[in-house]
Enzyme design. Structure first.
Site, PDB file in Angstrom:
ATOM      1  CB  SER A  97     -61.287 -12.759 -73.498  1.00 20.50           C
ATOM      2  OG  SER A  97     -59.919 -12.597 -73.179  1.00 20.50           O
ATOM      3  CD  GLU A  98     -68.386  -9.091 -70.919  1.00 17.49           C
ATOM      4  OE1 GLU A  98     -69.618  -8.992 -70.745  1.00 17.49           O
ATOM      5  OE2 GLU A  98     -67.554  -8.471 -70.235  1.00 17.49           O
ATOM      6  CG  LEU A  99     -70.454 -11.401 -75.013  1.00 21.60           C
ATOM      7  CD1 LEU A  99     -71.576 -10.396 -75.205  1.00 21.60           C
ATOM      8  CD2 LEU A  99     -70.974 -12.813 -75.216  1.00 21.60           C
ATOM      9  CG  HIS A 102     -63.049  -6.204 -69.775  1.00 20.02           C
ATOM     10  ND1 HIS A 102     -64.049  -6.159 -68.833  1.00 20.02           N
ATOM     11  CD2 HIS A 102     -63.598  -6.803 -70.852  1.00 20.02           C
ATOM     12  CE1 HIS A 102     -65.150  -6.706 -69.310  1.00 20.02           C
ATOM     13  NE2 HIS A 102     -64.896  -7.099 -70.554  1.00 20.02           N
ATOM     14  CG  LEU A 123     -69.545  -6.294 -74.561  1.00 16.94           C
ATOM     15  CD1 LEU A 123     -69.875  -5.095 -75.447  1.00 16.94           C
ATOM     16  CD2 LEU A 123     -70.768  -7.161 -74.340  1.00 16.94           C
TER      17      LEU A 123
END
Length: 297
Positions: free
Chosen positions: A191-193, A147, A150
């Site tokens: 892959s967040e924000l 991850h 964010l």
């Protein structure tokens, strides 16, 4: 041209996908999956896939019926049968189990938990563990996804829930973190924000399958939570979410209707309108008189 391709429309061929490829699971049994980990890796840069997180058997079954490529399920360590039940509802779909962050404090514990998840039906695991944990799991042959960007559970380090990668230093930091995941043996990364343009460049420069959650069209996979897609919760929703239905509003309307129905029932009872003649069974006067005479002897 094969007989199948010449006689069956393309959309009908796709419907047959859940029969899937025949595999042998890590727990020791034959299974079928729509995709394998290798398939997804080979599709990188070729076709954008879909992934949703599901919280119930109904959501899992619906996702598979809709042709969603990959599914995420939360691994409930204290209630493994619950996770197994949700997984079984989409038995033909490539499924990752999301591992708890705070339950495991050693590599051995993390590895044991990962094996437990695989035995429960996972095709791989997702985690935001340390690189040491990820390396231990990957070394054991378990497909592991990291991850980046964010990480909500660690958001105190970045000042709150916000986009990551809007400065050069942050963007470079994400790139270096993805390289670390590669070196640890991960195969994919949520892959967040991350800003869309940065995400697109990162995807080009990593061997990892990039799974975009609020990071625009630059990822290899587009990912949303099932309850967000369904609008199955109170607002506010994250900015990157598109609501395709509004289940929460429907549930609120249903609750209002429940209250009204119960209130109307009580009012009918108090007024004598319930039960009405069409809801009861009657006998003729002769039978009733005979019955009373018999019991009054």
């Amino acid at each position: 041209m094969s007989k199948l391709s010449s006689e069956v429309p393309a959309d009908e061929v796709q419907i047959q996908r859940p029969s899937g490829k025949r595999l042998y699971s890590m727990s020791g049994g034959y299974i079928r999956r729509n995709l394998t980990i290798r398939d997804v890796i080979e599709l990188k840069g070729q076709r954008v896939l879909t992934q949703v997180l599901v919280n119930s058997e109904e959501e899992a079954e619906a996702a598979e019926a809709a042709g969603i490529d990959m599914i995420n399920i939360r691994w409930q360590q204290d209630a493994p049968e619950r996770s197994k039940s949700i997984r079984a509802a989409a038995g033909g779909t490539l499924t990752t189990f999301c591992m708890p962050l705070t339950k495991y404090v050693t590599e051995a514990e993390a590895l044991r938990a990962a094996f437990d998840a695989m035995e429960a039906g996972a095709d791989g695991i997702y985690c935001c563990w340390t690189m040491r944990f990820i390396e231990a799991v990957a070394e054991a042959g378990i497909p592991v996804q990291g991850h980046a960007g964010l990480v909500p559970r660690k958001s105190t380090w970045v000042g709150g829930l916000r986009a990551i990668g809007k400065t050069v230093d942050e963007a470079i930091g994400i790139y270096r973190y993805m390289r670390d995941l590669e070196n640890a043996g991960a195969w994919a990364v949520e892959s967040e924000l991350i800003p869309q343009q940065v995400m697109a460049e990162l995807t080009k420069r990593t061997s990892l399958v990039t799974i975009s959650l609020g990071s625009g069209s630059g990822g290899d996979v587009q990912y949303l939570f099932g309850p967000d897609i369904l609008g199955d919760g109170p607002p506010p929703f994250p900015r990157h979410v598109k609501l395709y239905r509004r289940f929460y509003e429907l549930r609120q309307q249903m609750q209002t209707e429940r209250i009204s129905a119960f209130r109307e029932f009580a009012a009918d009872v108090h007024s004598g309108a319930f039960p009405s003649d069409d809801l009861v069974v009657n006998v003729d006067d002769e039978l009733l008189e005979h019955f009373i005479a018999e019991i009054d002897k």
